[in-house]
Scaffold this motif. Structure first.
Motif, PDB file in Angstrom:
ATOM      1  N   ARG A 119       0.797  -1.224   0.000  1.00 41.07           N
ATOM      2  CA  ARG A 119       0.000   0.000   0.000  1.00 41.07           C
ATOM      3  C   ARG A 119       0.836   1.284   0.000  1.00 41.07           C
ATOM      4  O   ARG A 119       0.391   2.316  -0.515  1.00 41.07           O
ATOM      5  CB  ARG A 119      -0.981   0.021   1.183  1.00 41.07           C
ATOM      6  N   ARG A 120       2.050   1.231   0.533  1.00 38.20           N
ATOM      7  CA  ARG A 120       2.878   2.442   0.537  1.00 38.20           C
ATOM      8  C   ARG A 120       3.350   2.834  -0.872  1.00 38.20           C
ATOM      9  O   ARG A 120       3.814   3.949  -1.075  1.00 38.20           O
ATOM     10  CB  ARG A 120       4.075   2.269   1.467  1.00 38.20           C
ATOM     11  N   LYS A 121       3.225   1.913  -1.815  1.00 36.35           N
ATOM     12  CA  LYS A 121       3.489   2.295  -3.210  1.00 36.35           C
ATOM     13  C   LYS A 121       2.539   3.412  -3.648  1.00 36.35           C
ATOM     14  O   LYS A 121       2.906   4.287  -4.442  1.00 36.35           O
ATOM     15  CB  LYS A 121       3.312   1.084  -4.142  1.00 36.35           C
ATOM     16  N   LEU A 122       1.330   3.378  -3.144  1.00 37.08           N
ATOM     17  CA  LEU A 122       0.336   4.399  -3.509  1.00 37.08           C
ATOM     18  C   LEU A 122       0.807   5.782  -3.062  1.00 37.08           C
ATOM     19  O   LEU A 122       0.661   6.770  -3.787  1.00 37.08           O
ATOM     20  CB  LEU A 122      -1.019   4.065  -2.883  1.00 37.08           C
ATOM     21  N   THR A 123       1.381   5.859  -1.866  1.00 37.23           N
ATOM     22  CA  THR A 123       1.915   7.130  -1.369  1.00 37.23           C
ATOM     23  C   THR A 123       3.049   7.612  -2.261  1.00 37.23           C
ATOM     24  O   THR A 123       3.120   8.797  -2.631  1.00 37.23           O
ATOM     25  CB  THR A 123       2.433   6.960   0.071  1.00 37.23           C
ATOM     26  N   ARG A 124       3.944   6.713  -2.611  1.00 39.94           N
ATOM     27  CA  ARG A 124       5.073   7.085  -3.455  1.00 39.94           C
ATOM     28  C   ARG A 124       4.592   7.592  -4.808  1.00 39.94           C
ATOM     29  O   ARG A 124       5.066   8.637  -5.282  1.00 39.94           O
ATOM     30  CB  ARG A 124       5.996   5.878  -3.638  1.00 39.94           C
ATOM     31  N   TRP A 125       3.661   6.905  -5.431  1.00 40.17           N
ATOM     32  CA  TRP A 125       3.175   7.330  -6.749  1.00 40.17           C
ATOM     33  C   TRP A 125       2.474   8.684  -6.656  1.00 40.17           C
ATOM     34  O   TRP A 125       2.603   9.509  -7.563  1.00 40.17           O
ATOM     35  CB  TRP A 125       2.246   6.275  -7.331  1.00 40.17           C
ATOM     36  N   SER A 126       1.753   8.918  -5.591  1.00 41.91           N
ATOM     37  CA  SER A 126       1.102  10.208  -5.408  1.00 41.91           C
ATOM     38  C   SER A 126       2.139  11.321  -5.304  1.00 41.91           C
ATOM     39  O   SER A 126       2.023  12.373  -5.954  1.00 41.91           O
ATOM     40  CB  SER A 126       0.236  10.193  -4.141  1.00 41.91           C
ATOM     41  N   ASP A 127       3.172  11.092  -4.504  1.00 36.05           N
ATOM     42  CA  ASP A 127       4.213  12.105  -4.324  1.00 36.05           C
ATOM     43  C   ASP A 127       4.973  12.355  -5.626  1.00 36.05           C
ATOM     44  O   ASP A 127       5.259  13.507  -5.983  1.00 36.05           O
ATOM     45  CB  ASP A 127       5.189  11.668  -3.231  1.00 36.05           C
TER      46      ASP A 127
END
Length: 422
Positions: free
Chosen positions: A176-184
């Protein structure tokens, strides 16, 4: 507020009023990183509320800055005169990396694509999600250290919003932390420390192509299965979205990821910061928790997590006494409109029991009003309903590190400590 911060803000105010009006550049990232943008907006609202920024101020050329509440409303609610195509940011799409997304479309295509995903934030679905949101927030808060400094952005704001995104997409939990990275990555400037030096645009493309490759595997799983209630299944089975090409799929993914991540995440952090900066309001909330819904709306106004949106004039039109020509870029500065004292009384103050707390521009208006606004309010409300009885106090230890961006108005890190209870 420490003396150094007071000096910085006083210096910014003096500088904002000393420079020629034409030299004001509200896209200067340093003004946002240091939270010293406000006197520049104040001056524009007073002296030139529909202001033409010259081409030398921005890599993508000249644009109009609209800074007053009612002028912003005029632009936002007139999609025929002010088009969302080709972009809702100041930067124009690159020919070799154009990401169509429904927020940057006009009717009718915008309407049918938005309608495809809107059931996920319907009142009925939010009612179903509420117990899950409350359970996760409770677990996250209960795992926080007491008496030891930690980063609120990472441990609470990012974690909670990423959990919610993973649920909405039915995304593999462990990733799920991939989602944060892609957003950033999607919203960062090319010279951001998120990227290797000199590789900003190239690295952004690489990582976002990795995003669409990952989501294509999920698409293929959902399209060959019966329709479900998650966003990927909705897109894969929706009549208006099932034939999207790879770049349009990526564009709408980025829209949903950023929309579901940055706004709520930065309001969660902003609420704790606002309470520290305004201890009288914190006492007011502790004494009367029934004010939480009002506090949520005031926080979203005060924070304004997306500082602006852009439109493009579809025809020659007059606004604020200025003639805007067809094809001109028009930027609505929501952050400025939310501080317009002709519409909002004492707008620079954080007041949790305002008479009309929902009178703000943070979600936009018209056909592009934020589709997930009720979900954002729900998450923030539950956070404070669970937080207040657990932690009478959360101390911000130092000035937060803000996102260096004129688009995302948010926080990279904020050190806090939860004191031991007596």
């Amino acid at each position: 507020m420490d003396d150094g911060l007071i000096d910085l803000k006083a210096e910014a105010r003096a500088k904002a009023y000393a420079m020629p009006l034409g030299d004001i550049n509200v896209t200067d990232i340093e003004l946002w990183r240091t939270d010293t943008i406000w006197p520049y907006f104040e001056r524009l609202r007073t002296e030139d509320p529909v202001h033409l920024h010259p081409a030398e101020h921005h890599e993508d050329g000249a644009f109009w800055s609209v800074t007053k509440y009612n002028d912003i409303m005029s632009v936002d609610t007139d999609h025929e005169a002010f088009s969302s195509e080709p972009s809702i940011t100041i930067v124009d799409p690159k020919e070799d990396f154009n990401l169509p997304m429904f927020i940057a479309m006009d009717p009718p295509k915008h309407d049918v694509q938005r309608k495809t995903v809107s059931p996920i934030v319907s009142p009925a679905n939010l009612h179903v999600l509420e117990p899950l949101i409350r359970e996760r927030i409770g677990k996250t808060l209960d795992a926080l250290p007491i008496g030891e400094p930690f980063d609120w952005v990472d441990r609470v704001s990012i974690e909670l919003t990423t959990q919610m995104l993973a649920t909405l997409f039915d995304f593999p939990w462990e990733d799920r932390r991939k989602l944060t990275r892609w957003s950033d990555v999607a919203t960062a400037d090319n010279d951001s420390p998120l990227f290797e030096a000199g590789r900003g645009e190239e690295q952004r493309k690489e990582e976002l192509f990795g995003c669409v490759d990952y989501f294509t595997r999920l698409w293929n799983e959902r399209v060959n299965a019966p329709p479900k209630g998650d966003l990927i299944s909705m897109l894969a089975h929706g009549e208006a979205t099932r034939n999207m090409d790879r770049m349009e799929y990526l564009g709408n993914l980025i829209l949903l990821i950023v929309g579901g991540n940055d706004t709520t995440r930065n309001s969660m952090t902003g609420s704790v910061l606002a309470m520290n900066q305004n201890p009288d309001q914190h006492r007011k909330l502790r004494d009367n928790p029934a004010l939480i819904p009002s506090m949520v709306s005031e926080t979203i106004r005060w924070q304004t997590p997306l500082s602006h949106m852009r439109r493009t004039a579809a025809r020659d039109i007059e606004l604020g006494g200025k003639t805007i020509r067809k094809g001109d870029k028009v930027v609505m500065w929501y952050a400025s409109g939310n501080r317009d004292d002709e519409v909002i009384e004492n707008p620079n103050a954080y007041i949790i029991d305002r008479e009309r707390p929902r009178q703000h521009l943070s979600f936009g208006f018209g056909i592009h009003r934020c589709v997930g606004n009720r979900l954002a309010e729900l998450q923030l409300r539950i956070l404070w309903e669970e937080l207040l009885p657990r932690f009478p106090e959360i101390k911000v230890m130092e000035e937060p590190r803000r996102v260096p961006s004129a688009f995302i108005k948010g926080y990279e890190a904020m050190q806090v400590v939860i004191p031991h209870r007596d």
